[in-house]
Design an enzyme around this catalytic site. Structure first.
Site, PDB file in Angstrom:
ATOM      1  N   LYS A 199       0.458  -1.023   0.141  1.00  0.00           N
ATOM      2  CA  LYS A 199      -0.126  -0.193  -0.029  1.00  0.00           C
ATOM      3  C   LYS A 199       0.839   1.009  -0.089  1.00  0.00           C
ATOM      4  CE  LYS A 199      -1.461   2.384   3.561  1.00  0.00           C
ATOM      5  NZ  LYS A 199      -2.927   3.358   4.147  1.00  0.00           N
ATOM      6  N   CYS A 257      -5.149   8.253   9.804  1.00  0.00           N
ATOM      7  CA  CYS A 257      -5.248   7.859  11.193  1.00  0.00           C
ATOM      8  C   CYS A 257      -5.149   9.089  11.965  1.00  0.00           C
ATOM      9  CB  CYS A 257      -3.903   6.555  10.841  1.00  0.00           C
ATOM     10  SG  CYS A 257      -4.303   5.218  10.002  1.00  0.00           S
TER      11      CYS A 257
END
Length: 419
Positions: A22, A115
């Site tokens: 990713k 996040c």
């Protein structure tokens, strides 16, 4: 919101195929904005953040298709603004800014989400672009960058090591006039992968993987085919899962040389590890792991993205282990959740002192960020009874089909659809 329900304990055994990284796929997708011909990107993981990035590229006017590989044709990009509704869920969208201003002379990106780990400011991206000659304004929640003509090469000394800002500066500098030198650059394998992708398109870059990257600007970048490197954090996560369950596993489509620090600590914990060109095997021979001391730091040291998994390993290991987090603050949110499962840990500033216990018990726990939530799922695999992990959208941002892969290793796990 979806949840995972895991029945434990299970000893993990079998093979798992590792997905593309990713953290390399995202910067490479955005770097495709620099190309004036079509590109094909192989081994791109199927993840929420990847889908969001592809949607964002489409909104900018690129043609984006996925059929196994991701195909991007950015010739007709005619929108230079990445809007809040797409950016808010994903920090990586800041990587659209550099390529837009480098190729089109203008770009704007809403300030990003993602996040909730500590302070992750975009200041280093901004100062890098300013040093390359861009004018930056912060207006109405947007970072707006512009330049008359081309960006100009510069000698940039990074205040601190930043993967994100290294990507922004490196991508932008490929089309700048003259030579750019980045000192104190990030050395992560994903930086090397992004550089190699740009080189495939015709960029002139050297020194990637060291702390000094040199980019000679070129007039234009063409097309090409590139394969994203395997995900070292996913690989490490499955290796830890096998280690804590006293199991035996082979990771296929892996890249062992990106995991030296992690493999060394797993060997210290008592794992029998073998590596080939594109595989890693781990066998615990039925033994409980031994506690290890870990200190996170930028690559090539121990990766912060493996910290939560090793915290869990220490919490079920023989002995006491210390885990010190030097990269992000606020990254021990999994520890209180693991305590609910019977783990014994104390947090002292940026260190967790882990006292290993024989076994964990199933409980209802909540995911807080991507890697912490993976450690809760792994804890569920080895805990006695049922563990329910809530808010797993965090996991879906970074792990492709984690439940299918765990099931293939013998874990009793199911996704429970939320309201």
């Amino acid at each position: 919101m979806d949840k995972f329900r895991v029945q434990g304990p299970t000893k993990l055994q079998g093979e798992v195929t590792i997905s593309g990284a990713k953290n390399a796929a995202l910067p490479i997708l955005f770097a495709a904005l620099l190309a004036e011909e079509p590109v094909e990107i192989q081994n791109v993981p199927k993840l929420k953040d990847v889908d969001t990035s592809m949607k964002l590229l489409s909104q900018l006017g690129a043609k984006v298709e996925r059929n196994g590989s991701v195909h991007i044709d950015a010739r007709d990009v005619n929108v230079f603004c990445a809007p809040y509704d797409l950016v808010k869920t994903m920090r990586a969208s800041i990587w659209a800014l550099g390529p837009l201003v480098a190729r089109f002379g203008q770009g704007q990106v809403s300030l990003p989400g993602g996040c909730t780990i500590g302070a992750r400011p975009v200041d280093l991206h901004i100062s890098g672009l300013e040093q390359l000659g861009a004018t930056i304004k912060l207006e109405e929640g947007y970072v707006k960058a512009s330049v008359d003509g081309r960006l100009k090469g510069a000698h940039i000394v990074m205040d601190k090591v930043s993967v994100g800002a290294t990507v922004t500066i490196m991508c932008s500098a490929t089309l700048a006039e003259g030579t750019t030198i980045i000192e104190n650059a990030a050395r992560e394998p994903e930086i090397v992968d992004t550089a190699n992708f740009l080189i495939t398109l015709g960029a002139k870059i050297s020194g990637q993987g060291t702390d000094r990257i040199v980019i000679e600007g070129v007039e234009r970048l063409g097309g090409g085919v590139y394969r994203v490197l395997p995900d070292r954090i996913e690989t490490g996560t499955f290796l830890v899962a096998a280690a804590i369950s006293r199991g035996k596993i082979i990771c296929r489509n892996a890249q062992p040389d990106t995991l030296d620090a992690v493999l060394a600590k797993l060997r210290d914990a008592g794992a029998d590890i073998e590596v080939g060109e594109d595989w890693i095997s781990l066998d615990m021979h039925g033994k409980r792991p031994k506690a290890v001391n870990v200190r996170t730091a930028p690559h090539p040291a121990f990766p912060t993205d493996m910290q939560a998994q090793f915290t869990l390993l220490n919490l079920v290991a023989e002995g006491t282990g210390f885990i010190t987090e030097t990269v992000f603050e606020n990254r021990f949110m999994h520890v209180p959740e693991l305590s609910r499962m019977g783990a014994h840990a104390e947090i002292e500033s940026n260190t967790v002192i882990c006292h290993g216990v024989e076994k964990l018990s199933g409980a209802q726990v909540m995911a807080t960020d991507l890697r912490a939530s993976a450690s809760l799922v792994l804890a569920g695999c080895i805990a006695e009874g049922t563990t329910v992990v809530d808010r797993i959208y965090h996991i879906d941002r970074g792990y492709e089909r984690i439940e299918d892969k765990l099931r293939a290793l013998g874990v009793n796990i199911e996704r429970v659809k939320g309201e």
